[in-house]
Design a protein around this motif. Structure first.
Motif, mmCIF file in Angstrom:
data_model
loop_
_atom_site.group_PDB
_atom_site.id
_atom_site.type_symbol
_atom_site.label_atom_id
_atom_site.label_comp_id
_atom_site.label_asym_id
_atom_site.label_seq_id
_atom_site.Cartn_x
_atom_site.Cartn_y
_atom_site.Cartn_z
ATOM 1 N N LYS A 100 0.780 -1.701 -0.010
ATOM 2 C CA LYS A 100 0.049 -0.400 0.240
ATOM 3 C C LYS A 100 1.046 1.333 0.085
ATOM 4 O O LYS A 100 1.589 0.663 0.803
ATOM 5 C CB LYS A 100 -0.904 0.059 1.459
ATOM 6 N N THR A 101 1.019 2.648 -0.845
ATOM 7 C CA THR A 101 1.468 3.882 -1.064
ATOM 8 C C THR A 101 1.051 4.159 1.068
ATOM 9 O O THR A 101 0.296 3.845 2.072
ATOM 10 C CB THR A 101 0.648 4.616 -1.607
ATOM 11 N N ALA A 102 2.375 4.928 1.070
ATOM 12 C CA ALA A 102 1.646 6.113 2.921
ATOM 13 C C ALA A 102 0.259 6.378 2.748
ATOM 14 O O ALA A 102 -0.013 6.272 4.140
ATOM 15 C CB ALA A 102 2.425 6.731 2.235
ATOM 16 N N LEU A 103 -0.284 7.050 1.401
ATOM 17 C CA LEU A 103 -1.600 7.426 2.052
ATOM 18 C C LEU A 103 -2.108 6.158 2.881
ATOM 19 O O LEU A 103 -3.294 6.559 3.576
ATOM 20 C CB LEU A 103 -1.899 8.226 0.409
ATOM 21 N N ASP A 117 -16.261 7.823 6.627
ATOM 22 C CA ASP A 117 -16.335 8.496 5.604
ATOM 23 C C ASP A 117 -14.739 8.829 4.724
ATOM 24 O O ASP A 117 -13.622 9.161 5.276
ATOM 25 C CB ASP A 117 -16.777 9.528 5.600
ATOM 26 N N LYS A 118 -14.942 7.627 3.724
ATOM 27 C CA LYS A 118 -13.828 8.105 2.479
ATOM 28 C C LYS A 118 -12.901 9.096 2.500
ATOM 29 O O LYS A 118 -11.889 9.596 2.836
ATOM 30 C CB LYS A 118 -13.206 7.039 1.170
ATOM 31 N N ALA A 119 -14.133 10.379 2.616
ATOM 32 C CA ALA A 119 -12.854 11.771 1.571
ATOM 33 C C ALA A 119 -12.984 12.315 3.286
ATOM 34 O O ALA A 119 -11.424 12.774 3.081
ATOM 35 C CB ALA A 119 -14.712 12.140 1.185
ATOM 36 N N GLU A 122 -9.524 10.956 3.855
ATOM 37 C CA GLU A 122 -7.995 10.940 3.060
ATOM 38 C C GLU A 122 -7.207 12.432 3.250
ATOM 39 O O GLU A 122 -6.713 12.567 3.721
ATOM 40 C CB GLU A 122 -8.533 10.847 1.331
ATOM 41 N N LYS A 123 -8.758 13.440 4.122
ATOM 42 C CA LYS A 123 -8.712 14.414 3.805
ATOM 43 C C LYS A 123 -7.363 14.208 5.342
ATOM 44 O O LYS A 123 -6.786 15.249 4.760
ATOM 45 C CB LYS A 123 -9.446 15.897 4.225
#
Lengths: 248, 279
Positions: A100-103, A117-119, A122-123
């Motif tokens: 998996k990437t860092a994020l 929630d995904k958004a 991510e924020k």
């Protein structure tokens, strides 16, 4: 029993831990208040890592008690997942998920465990990347990052769960000397933000700078503890004095 | 200080490119192999009798049927691999279950089928399974080839089980600990963290197993399934047991398996090398 913030966040009483016939911890007691930074130092094999791994139930306990926000850890019916949502941990070997990437590393647990929630996640993850000074590395895989960068991603990954306590298990021990400071800086900022931290470390200067309380363990017991200045300048126990003499 | 080149140590010299594998086969090697098969039938031209067709003509005449048989071998191998992979993956996960009984059952089953000769398992499948299954008024026939797939899927299952178990335990324990510390449940750790990383490691041994299985499908000829070996035997019998046909016919069978399995073997080695670099 309701826990309130004036009680210790982590309260360890007479903790015993054995691996088979080998008793590693022989009656450890300590209290960590909310917002406090505690450093545990001591020679190799003295049980420091085992001690903090008991706090989030990675190791089970034979005898004694650990209360995390009033929740008993030494309990067969313990909901380990609930406990681990409150207790973050960072390891010596970073242990990032290499596929998996860092994020994504940072986002996985809030998404899958907390079902956020995904958004939003991510924020949060992008904020955390910024916080540990890794802007631009969001899409990098762990294999493409230096040890210090990986360790900062690991710290951000733990923080994404919004834990109440952070455990650091010799997090700079595997790093190249030039990357140690960037990791220590991230931990220092965390401590200044008021995060409750328990650190196992060999970085004496760092411990002295950020710790509120220092514990010295040897052969499974705490032989000396106190505030950093008293501990480093005025150690009484001969084993502590000898250890500090070798290190400093 | 003019003696520059005299004190150059071997370690300081530019690395030489490693010699490519001298035994590596190229496409034209296949052509050579094919011509050997054809050339093997040449003595027939010399010994030709007017009433007897040449070996080559006989082979060409039977080729469509033999190839049809080979397709059947491939179908059996793919089916047995599919069944064996699904059951084997389940068994492999059973071997790392937290439940002691599940673990024991999976371990014993794996060991039993892994240490049994494939042919014996095939015989068991052939003779223990009924030729049809009646469920009420519904009758499901079990043809021989279906039984053969079942029989061959058993050792595949046991080997896949070991591949899965080995893949999972080959990951550093830190991956488990980190995921558990983030409050992942065991199922989540396994499916989201551990298995995605294992698939890469499991692919080369899995492909290797498929190669071995493909070559083992000819065992089905012993129990009468009409795959390539069976048909070759029947073709030879139909030609009146001419001994001069044995070598070209069986060479053709060998060649077909070689053409199919060799690229898989090369690909496996390539994957192994690639993953060895990444990890």
């Amino acid at each position: 029993m309701a826990w309130s913030e004036d009680q210790p966040m982590v309260s360890i009483k007479d903790l015993h831990k054995s691996f088979g016939a080998l008793e590693v911890l022989k009656g450890i007691s300590m209290d960590v208040m909310k917002g406090e930074v505690v450093c545990i130092i001591g020679p190799s094999g003295s049980g420091k890592s085992t001690l903090i791994r008991c706090v989030n139930a990675l190791n089970d306990i034979q005898q004694g008690s650990i209360l995390v926000e009033g929740q008993e850890v030494n309990d067969h019916n313990l909901d380990k997942l609930e406990l681990r949502k409150k207790v973050g941990m960072v390891f010596q070997q970073y242990n990032l998920f290499p596929h998996k990437t860092a994020l994504e590393n940072i986002m996985m647990a809030p998404l899958l465990v907390l079902k956020q929630d995904k958004a939003e996640v991510e924020k949060l993850a992008r904020q955390l990347i910024k916080k540990v000074r890794l802007e631009g590395k969001e899409e990098s895989y762990p294999g493409e990052l230096s040890g210090g960068q990986q360790q900062r991603v690991a710290i951000a990954r733990s923080l994404a769960m919004n834990p109440d306590v952070m455990l650091f298990d010799e997090v700079t021990a595997a790093l190249d000397p030039e990357t140690v400071n960037e990791v220590l800086l991230a931990i220092k900022e965390l401590a200044q933000d008021g995060m409750t931290c328990m650190l196992v470390t060999h970085e004496m200067a760092f411990a002295r700078e950020i710790a509120d309380h220092i514990y010295f363990t040897d052969r499974g017991v705490i032989v000396e503890h106190g505030p950093p200045d008293t501990f480093f300048d005025d150690a009484k126990d001969p084993r502590t004095v000898e250890f500090l003499g070798q290190i400093l | 200080m003019k003696q520059k080149n005299n004190n150059v140590l071997p370690v300081m010299m530019a690395p030489r490119n490693r010699q490519t594998d001298p035994f590596r086969l190229k496409a034209w090697h296949g052509v050579v192999l094919a011509s050997i098969v054809v050339l093997a039938s040449i003595p027939a031209f010399a010994a030709e009798e007017p009433t007897r067709a040449s070996m080559f003509e006989v082979l060409v005449r039977w080729m469509p049927l033999l190839l049809q048989g080979f397709v059947f071998n491939v179908v059996i191998s793919i089916s047995a691999m599919a069944v064996g992979t699904i059951t084997g993956a389940a068994l492999g996960l059973g071997q790392i279950s937290l439940n002691g009984w599940v673990r024991k059952f999976a371990w014993i089953t794996t060991q039993f089928f892994r240490n049994a000769p494939w042919l014996v398992l095939l015989f068991f499948a052939m003779f223990l399974l009924p030729f049809e299954i009646k469920i009420g008024s519904l009758i499901i026939p079990l043809p021989d080839w279906l039984k053969a797939i079942f029989g061959l899927s058993l050792p595949v299952m046991a080997n896949v089980s070991e591949i899965v178990r080995g893949g999972v335990i080959s990951l550093p324990s830190g991956q488990w600990e980190a995921a558990e510390s983030l409050a992942f449940s065991r199922t989540q750790v396994l499916w989201r963290i551990i298995l995605p990383q294992c698939v890469k490691r499991m692919l080369p041994p899995w492909m290797n197993l498929y190669s071995i299985l493909t070559m083992a499908t000819v065992l089905a000829s012993i129990v009468g399934v009409s795959e390539m070996m069976t048909l070759t035997g029947q073709a030879l019998a139909a030609e009146g047991g001419r001994t001069d046909l044995l070598i070209p016919f069986y060479s053709f069978v060998l060649l077909m398996f070689f053409i199919y399995c060799y690229p898989i073997a090369r690909w496996t080695i390539r994957l192994e090398k690639k993953f060895a670099v990444i990890n």
